[in-house]
Design an enzyme around this catalytic site. Structure first.
Site, short mmCIF file in Angstrom:
data_model
loop_
_atom_site.label_atom_id
_atom_site.label_comp_id
_atom_site.label_asym_id
_atom_site.label_seq_id
_atom_site.Cartn_x
_atom_site.Cartn_y
_atom_site.Cartn_z
N CYS A 145 23.41 3.43 -61.62
CA CYS A 145 24.40 4.06 -60.76
C CYS A 145 24.64 3.17 -59.55
O CYS A 145 23.71 2.92 -58.77
CB CYS A 145 23.88 5.43 -60.33
SG CYS A 145 24.92 6.27 -59.13
N TYR A 153 28.24 11.31 -57.60
CA TYR A 153 27.44 11.06 -56.40
C TYR A 153 28.25 10.33 -55.32
O TYR A 153 27.95 10.41 -54.14
CB TYR A 153 26.24 10.16 -56.74
CG TYR A 153 25.09 10.80 -57.48
CD1 TYR A 153 25.14 12.11 -57.97
CD2 TYR A 153 23.91 10.07 -57.71
CE1 TYR A 153 24.06 12.67 -58.65
CE2 TYR A 153 22.83 10.62 -58.38
CZ TYR A 153 22.91 11.92 -58.85
OH TYR A 153 21.84 12.46 -59.52
N GLY A 154 29.26 9.59 -55.75
CA GLY A 154 29.89 8.59 -54.87
C GLY A 154 30.59 9.14 -53.66
O GLY A 154 30.86 8.41 -52.71
N THR A 201 26.20 3.78 -56.88
CA THR A 201 26.03 4.51 -55.63
C THR A 201 24.56 4.58 -55.24
O THR A 201 24.18 4.24 -54.11
CB THR A 201 26.62 5.92 -55.78
OG1 THR A 201 28.02 5.81 -56.09
CG2 THR A 201 26.45 6.73 -54.52
N ASP A 241 21.88 7.57 -64.37
CA ASP A 241 23.15 7.47 -63.67
C ASP A 241 23.54 8.86 -63.22
O ASP A 241 22.99 9.86 -63.72
CB ASP A 241 24.22 6.88 -64.60
CG ASP A 241 25.56 6.65 -63.89
OD1 ASP A 241 25.56 6.47 -62.66
OD2 ASP A 241 26.59 6.65 -64.57
N SER A 242 24.47 8.95 -62.30
CA SER A 242 24.96 10.26 -61.87
C SER A 242 25.62 11.00 -63.04
O SER A 242 25.64 12.22 -63.07
CB SER A 242 25.98 10.09 -60.74
OG SER A 242 27.03 9.27 -61.17
N CYS A 266 30.49 -0.19 -60.05
CA CYS A 266 30.32 1.16 -60.58
C CYS A 266 30.37 1.05 -62.09
O CYS A 266 31.23 0.34 -62.64
CB CYS A 266 31.44 2.06 -60.06
SG CYS A 266 31.50 3.69 -60.83
N THR A 267 29.44 1.75 -62.76
CA THR A 267 29.31 1.60 -64.21
C THR A 267 30.48 2.19 -64.99
O THR A 267 30.58 1.97 -66.20
CB THR A 267 28.00 2.24 -64.69
OG1 THR A 267 27.86 3.51 -64.06
CG2 THR A 267 26.81 1.37 -64.39
N HIS A 268 31.35 2.93 -64.32
CA HIS A 268 32.55 3.41 -65.01
C HIS A 268 33.61 2.31 -65.16
O HIS A 268 34.45 2.38 -66.05
CB HIS A 268 33.20 4.56 -64.23
CG HIS A 268 32.55 5.88 -64.42
ND1 HIS A 268 31.35 6.20 -63.87
CD2 HIS A 268 32.94 6.99 -65.12
CE1 HIS A 268 31.04 7.45 -64.20
NE2 HIS A 268 31.97 7.94 -64.95
N GLU A 271 36.86 9.35 -66.68
CA GLU A 271 36.29 10.55 -67.30
C GLU A 271 37.34 11.41 -68.00
O GLU A 271 37.01 12.19 -68.88
CB GLU A 271 35.52 11.36 -66.25
CG GLU A 271 34.28 10.59 -65.84
CD GLU A 271 33.29 11.41 -65.06
OE1 GLU A 271 33.69 12.42 -64.47
OE2 GLU A 271 32.11 11.02 -65.05
#
Lengths: 272, 272
Positions: free
Chosen positions: B73, B42-43, B75, B10-11, B186-188, B152
């Site tokens: 990721c 990255y997005g 993105t 992932d980023s 998005c994995t977040h 984050e």
């Protein structure tokens, strides 16, 4: 006199707030700006990575034969060791010392607050710079990691509820510490000036690190006899970024306070 | 049977939400995770830069002799061309198709919303993937660029006022479009599940792209006879990042849902 350009770099486009000040103070100077848009933000990265990136940024600008480099990035200014900055043979000015000096000049009995990225606050560089001028100063650092993404996503203006809530969370913490001066140690933060000054109140003086640095750079050029002698023409600007961004002109205009005039090119910063 | 590891990248650290699902589904598999923490996010970057970074990430993992790579990721999954992903000689699974498939399975008469980064939404890749399964589907993309920095920085939990305000701003826009399904691309975003589902309401089904992909990867390993045969032992995990981050364990635990067990190393991704 020296008709070469002034180099300015930042992790992204926030440093354009410093370019705006430079253009007002030094309208005949040419400027080469580099924004590391493919690796922004720097503020959450480690010291080693920030130093590696900063060296590449400086090498890119020295390759453009500039007469001076302004590090418009609060993070790099705080983290880059002096011996590294001193090894390139031209004056390299960081936002740190002019801001510390201005803060000490206005500071009364209270503490000096420093708001910036995580790396800036963690470095303790502002504390050292301030105490070298005013040894008795009390310095309170506060990382405000969401300010940069808020600015970059246009969450601006004194009425933006999200930005106000986030700013209150960060600033109420340091208001408790009896501060009378706050350094905005990141070039993105002037775009949040209204919200920040409103929350801090009129008793606290806000120092814009980028603006102080532009003044310091102008004074340095004059004192060293490095001004551009061709005062019949307006200075030109070239802009370089490490990643094409679709809405560059729009975002850049937000920081510059006017529309971009000058070429914009994308370069591969990892090659430097 | 194949006892090599599964590679996941992932980023940043958001892809650990997919690792969490993999560990539950495939407890005997070894995992090599790479998070590109020196170049996250990255997005907001251009297509060319994202492809360049993704190739380096994949080369790093293939150097670890993995049997399969999961692009956790959203993105990269949306932007990387199929011919690039297909050129490495092992299965490379992206979050795109399993999520599109799950969305089409639950979608009724309304539109399918896709929330993700700017690059994910701009790519239109989810729309293509969805319409290849259900040609009549109406797809509404919405970039939510502040979600990643909010996660984050720990602005989590259903009571976080800032996150709720930001999420309402983004999601009320797509709620107007008569959607009945939303892909969290998005994995977040699974860390914002409570807030997102609360705002969207119970009539809208939320699809977690990372979870669907973990299920798809497990099914692929089984169908290809690539499972780890050594079921007597628990799978191990190795974690690699491109920047040392001070609070890695704390942030990683937030995504993994448990504390990190396994080695964490920093590597120079630009060398790949």
């Amino acid at each position: 006199m020296d008709n070469r350009s002034i180099g300015v770099f930042d992790s992204g486009l926030g440093g354009l707030t410093t370019v705006k000040e430079l253009k007002e103070l030094l309208p005949h100077e040419d400027i080469v700006y580099f924004g590391d848009t493919s690796r922004v933000p720097y503020g959450s990265r480690s010291r080693d990575t920030i130093i590696k990136y900063a060296k590449q940024d400086i090498r890119f600008l020295t390759g453009h034969n500039v007469k001076m480099i302004i590090i418009a990035c609060g993070t790099v200014s705080s983290v880059l060791p002096e011996e590294v900055a001193g090894s390139f043979g031209i004056p390299i000015i960081r936002v740190l010392n002019p801001a510390a000096q201005a803060a000490c000049a206005v500071n009364r009995d209270g503490a000096i607050g420093v708001i910036g990225t995580q790396a800036t606050v963690r470095s303790g560089a502002y504390g050292k710079a301030i105490r070298s001028i005013k040894p008795t100063a009390r310095v309170i650092g506060k990382a405000c990691p969401l300010f940069v993404p808020l600015v970059e996503n246009g969450f601006l203006g004194p009425d933006n509820q999200v930005t106000r809530l986030v700013a209150e969370g960060y600033l109420n913490d340091i208001k408790k510490e009896n501060i009378d001066t706050v350094i905005m140690g990141c070039t993105h933060y002037p775009l949040l000036y209204d919200v920040i000054s409103d929350i801090l109140g009129s008793e606290i003086t806000l120092i814009d690190a980028g603006r102080e640095t532009a003044h310091f750079a102008a004074a340095t050029l004059k004192s060293m006899g490095l001004m551009n002698e061709d005062t019949a023409r307006a200075g030109r600007a070239e802009y370089y970024v490490s990643d094409r961004i679709d809405d560059f002109s729009e975002i850049a205009a937000r920081f510059l306070g006017s529309s971009i005039k000058g070429d914009v090119s994308t370069i591969d910063i990892e090659a430097y």
